[in-house]
Design a protein around this motif. Structure first.
Motif, mmCIF file in Angstrom:
data_model
loop_
_atom_site.group_PDB
_atom_site.id
_atom_site.type_symbol
_atom_site.label_atom_id
_atom_site.label_comp_id
_atom_site.label_asym_id
_atom_site.label_seq_id
_atom_site.Cartn_x
_atom_site.Cartn_y
_atom_site.Cartn_z
ATOM 1 N N TRP A 1 0.829 -1.210 0.000
ATOM 2 C CA TRP A 1 0.000 0.000 0.000
ATOM 3 C C TRP A 1 0.866 1.263 0.000
ATOM 4 O O TRP A 1 0.594 2.223 -0.725
ATOM 5 N N LEU A 2 1.938 1.252 0.795
ATOM 6 C CA LEU A 2 2.835 2.404 0.848
ATOM 7 C C LEU A 2 3.541 2.645 -0.485
ATOM 8 O O LEU A 2 3.855 3.776 -0.845
ATOM 9 N N GLU A 3 3.798 1.563 -1.206
ATOM 10 C CA GLU A 3 4.439 1.691 -2.514
ATOM 11 C C GLU A 3 3.459 2.112 -3.597
ATOM 12 O O GLU A 3 3.851 2.415 -4.719
ATOM 13 N N GLY A 4 2.172 2.100 -3.261
ATOM 14 C CA GLY A 4 1.170 2.489 -4.236
ATOM 15 C C GLY A 4 0.786 1.388 -5.205
ATOM 16 O O GLY A 4 0.118 1.637 -6.222
ATOM 17 N N THR A 5 1.175 0.144 -4.893
ATOM 18 C CA THR A 5 0.835 -0.992 -5.749
ATOM 19 C C THR A 5 -0.571 -1.473 -5.426
ATOM 20 O O THR A 5 -0.898 -1.669 -4.245
#
Length: 254
Positions: free
Chosen positions: A21-25
């Protein structure tokens, strides 16, 4: 015990999903039924090929250990001391009635042998032989989990290769290649996760529980032998506590 197992698994899953989620995946990329079918199905198939039916069933039965409390030496010490006091006060025949109330067939057998006035050495030999056979069976069942941990990552790679092959057949659709590659490598993720978050941790936990179980069983072996030798209950308790303390110190130094 199941609470710590579930908590550890949830911590790992939440950590992975949070990182995604933090990586935006998009998290939906991790949900690939085809990859899951390949990894979980083929890993199970490989394990079935390697193992016999007895070991497979034994591996499944080990999951029940997660629902039981951890074995404690203190319980074994308490039981042996109670039996020793009963035999010292009322005679060995009283132990026959106690044996009928014990669900564990191995322990019931030992208590019955004491009640029937078997020699102490014969009792120890019989119980140790049965305990060794039990330990061998459990270790073979644990190897099933270790085998699954060995196969899963490689099968995950196989799943990724199959996914790449599928992408190559539709190479003209260049817009879908990036997403297709990401989906293909989900199989590798599934294989690594199955091995390192499920199978290996469970195998190691079962090894620890087996060691604790064997330690407690050896207290029963020694204790029933001492009772058969008609030692005083206080002497039996002191001898068992000394032995248990020594084994615990060995475990700390290991």
């Amino acid at each position: 015990m199941w609470k710590t197992t579930l908590a550890g698994f949830l911590i790992a899953v939440v950590a992975i999903l949070t990182a995604q989620w933090l990586e935006g995946t998009p998290l939906r990329l991790l949900l690939q039924p085809t990859a899951a079918a390949i990894v979980f199905g083929a890993t199970l198939g490989a394990v079935v090929v390697q193992s016999n039916a007895q070991d497979l069933l034994g591996a499944i039965r080990l999951l029940k250990w997660l629902l039981q409390p951890e074995p404690e030496q203190s319980q074994a010490l308490k039981h042996v001391h109670e039996w020793a006091k009963l035999a010292h006060r009322d005679g060995f025949l009283k132990l026959d009635g106690m044996a009928a109330q014990i669900a564990n067939p191995w322990l019931r057998k030992g208590l019955e042998m004491v009640a029937d006035n078997f020699e102490a050495e014969r009792i120890r030999q019989a119980l140790q032989r049965d305990l060794h056979e039990h330990e061998v069976r459990v270790r073979r069942a644990i190897k099933v989990w270790e085998a699954a941990a060995g196969y899963a990552p490689t099968i995950g790679i196989i799943g990724s290769v199959l996914g790449l092959m599928h992408i190559m057949t539709g190479f003209e659709d260049t817009g879908a290649i990036g997403q297709g590659l990401a989906s293909a490598f989900v199989a590798t993720f599934y294989g690594l996760a199955l091995a390192n978050l499920v199978c290996l941790p469970l195998a190691n936990k079962f090894k620890t529980l087996l060691a604790m179980q064997v330690q407690g069983s050896l207290v029963y072996v020694d204790g029933l032998g001492f009772i058969a030798e008609k030692r005083h209950p206080r002497q039996i308790l002191a001898a068992l506590e000394s032995t248990a303390h020594h084994k615990n110190l060995q475990g700390v130094g290991a």
